[in-house]
Design an enzyme around this catalytic site. Structure first.
Site, PDB file in Angstrom:
ATOM      1  CB  SER A 134      -0.732  -0.120   1.534  1.00  0.00           C
ATOM      2  OG  SER A 134      -2.016   1.488   1.645  1.00  0.00           O
ATOM      3  CE  LYS A 188      -2.502  -2.384  -1.112  1.00  0.00           C
ATOM      4  NZ  LYS A 188      -3.802  -2.147  -2.094  1.00  0.00           N
ATOM      5  CG  HIS A 191      -4.810  -0.670   4.131  1.00  0.00           C
ATOM      6  ND1 HIS A 191      -5.179   0.045   2.634  1.00  0.00           N
ATOM      7  CD2 HIS A 191      -4.220   0.057   4.343  1.00  0.00           C
ATOM      8  CE1 HIS A 191      -4.316   1.269   2.184  1.00  0.00           C
ATOM      9  NE2 HIS A 191      -3.716   1.292   3.594  1.00  0.00           N
ATOM     10  CG  ASN A 192      -7.271  -0.969  -0.742  1.00  0.00           C
ATOM     11  OD1 ASN A 192      -5.966  -1.615  -0.315  1.00  0.00           O
ATOM     12  ND2 ASN A 192      -6.927  -1.372  -2.184  1.00  0.00           N
ATOM     13  CD  GLU A 195      -7.106   3.358   0.293  1.00  0.00           C
ATOM     14  OE1 GLU A 195      -6.481   3.210   0.990  1.00  0.00           O
ATOM     15  OE2 GLU A 195      -7.302   3.910  -1.205  1.00  0.00           O
TER      16      GLU A 195
END
Ligand code: NBP
Length: 486
Positions: A134, A188, A191-192, A195
């Site tokens: 990232s 990940k 995480h996105n 976000e």
């Protein structure tokens, strides 16, 4: 091109578009690394080696030459388009590599693809590591947050290399061995998803302040810059201030007013929500953020609905300072909920797929390099360190105190938004989730009654063990039907 038989490089990169080129340059800039590079189309390789002679790249025109240019055990990081491109490159590398070598997929792969690929590659004796990376192109060049999965053996070789190129937060590299096979890409993905929620919440805060106080984008940039000095300090708040300050050179207007209000998406937010649905985890803040982007990108529906009535009264805020502080508090509380939901998904995924994921370590490696980097991640690490089995992040003492302080303001903001007709899906759904979570009793009992009524799905009781079904349209006698479905 590498000379035949000269295995000079200790690490290689396949795929030299923006991410791969920058990652290769990052690797080459670290002492002790010699970096082999390969791209399907030679032009990209040529551009990279011509523009960066200082990097001392070892370029190859074929995968065979690329494999030969790597010292054994060979380690190569793939940075190509996720999906078919990644599968094509893996097939080629498996042909050219030998047992004990390591193939790393640094692209944005769906974690279930990574599980499949890891299994298939492992059968050849080659190690496969799915690593979430990232931080975009800037992160790839100067230090990303890296979330590798894969075997412990692969991590032993790969760990020092990844630590050398990762972002550094408070003296620690932002990389950790997340877990086996798809664990890195799963984390990940979440995480996105977080976000998406964080970005939507910040956008809602901007909208409420602008429409409530009449402040200009540049003035709101000042507000965000101020917020960035406190508990909301984060990369996303920082860059939003920059976005709001930007003036369009052509029209002289704030750039944000010239940008079409239809948000794009590359799909990782949707993956987070789809996976959460499969796992039964309520990530409502993330889901609302994904849906808000979808709604924004429906011009025909928006145009057709534009004449629908809203509130009769003008939205006016009497005390600007107090309102802005309320929005700040609502943003912080909603953000806590988004992260709490994201970590719930990580816990559920770890359970489902058998990964031993250290939640505190994940918060730690998100402190630098990645898009959601923020001061407050330290508080998450501390919460899991104090209580590794924490069942909901929002119940940890620090976060409980934070929402206790914020909740009155949070409610005022959601009420104000509803009365003013300003959409605040992420603020509102976060508050609804919070109230749902803390509720003593939920109307789920009514749903159970409905389900039993039309489908004889049975229900449990609060006062005794067993499974029950009611003969609803008859004499309403309760009968125990343990296990059977009428
Ligand atoms: P792209 O996602 O635009 O992919 C372009 C690269 O893929 C080129 O090197 C291209 O080779 C190669 N490629 C394709 Br397309 N099909 C191929 C095939 N069948 N065989 C071999 N190579 C193939 O590049 P990117 O934006 O640098 O991203 C790379 C990866 O990193 C992606 O998985 C992306 O999701 C991920 N990522 C991107 C970001 C970001 O901010 N951009 C952030 C984090 C992760 P060619 O030159 O021969 O066409």
């Amino acid at each position: 091109m590498s000379e035949s038989g000269a295995a000079q490089a200790n690490i290689g990169v396949v795929g030299l578009a923006v991410m791969g080129s920058n990652l290769a340059r990052n690797l080459a800039s670290r002492e002790g690394n010699t970096v082999a590079v390969y791209n399907r189309t030679w032009e990209r390789t040529d551009t990279l080696i011509t523009e960066h002679p200082e990097a001392g790249f070892v370029p190859s025109k074929t995968i065979g030459e690329f494999a030969a240019s790597l010292a054994k055990p060979r380690t190569a990081i793939i940075m190509v388009q996720a999906g078919r491109g990644t599968d094509a490159v893996i097939d080629q590398l498996v042909e050219a590599f030998e047992p004990g070598d390591i193939i790393v997929d640094g692209g944005n792969a769906l974690f279930t693809d990574t599980i499949r690929r890891e299994k298939a590659v492992r059968e050849t004796g080659i190690n496969f590591v799915g690593a979430g990376i990232s931080g975009g192109e800037e992160g790839a060049l100067n230090g990303p947050s890296i979330m590798p999965g894969g075997s412990k053996e692969a991590w032993q070789t790969l760990g020092p290399i990844l630590k050398s190129i990762a972002a550094i937060a408070e003296g620690e590299p932002c990389v950790t061995h997340v877990g086996t096979d798809g664990a890195g890409h799963f984390v990940k993905m979440v995480h996105n998803g977080i976000e998406y929620a964080d970005m939507q919440l910040i956008a809602e805060a901007y909208d409420l302040i602008r429409r409530g106080t009449g402040k200009s984008p540049a003035e709101i940039a000042d507000v965000f810059a101020e917020w960035n000095k406190g508990e909301l300090e984060s990369y996303l708040i920082e860059i939003t201030a920059e976005v709001l300050r930007q003036v369009d050179a052509e029209t002289g207007k704030p750039l944000v007013d010239v940008i079409l209000d239809q948000a794009g998406a590359k799909g990782t937010g949707a993956w987070t929500v789809q996976t959460a649905l499969d796992l039964g985890v309520p990530v409502s803040g993330i889901a609302e953020a994904v849906f808000a982007r979808s709604l924004s990108s429906k011009p025909a529906q928006r145009a057709a609905a534009a004449e629908l009535p809203g509130p009769d009264t003008e939205f006016t805020v009497e005390d600007t300072e107090a309102f802005i502080e309320d929005v700040r508090q609502a943003l912080y509380a909603s953000k806590i909920i988004a992260y709490s939901q994201g970590f719930d998904e990580i816990v559920a995924g770890a359970e489902q797929y058998g990964w031993d994921i250290k939640k505190g370590d994940i918060a730690s490696i998100w402190r630098g390099g990645c898009i959601i980097r923020a001061q407050f991640l330290n508080r998450i690490t501390e919460a899991y360190a104090a209580e590794p089995g924490l069942v909901a992040l929002v119940t940890a003492p620090y976060f409980r105190d934070a929402v206790t302080t914020a909740q009155a303001a949070w409610r005022r903001v959601v009420i104000a938004a509803a009365e003013a007709g300003i959409p605040s899906p992420a603020f509102s759904s976060s508050l609804a989730y919070y109230d749902g979570l803390r509720a003593d009793r939920l109307p789920a009992s009514v749903i159970q009654g409905q389900r039993d009524f039309f489908g004889a799905h049975t229900y449990k009781r609060v006062d005794k063990e067993g499974t029950f079904h009611t003969l609803w349209s008859g004499d309403r006698t309760e009968i125990e039907s343990a296990g059977s479905s009428h």
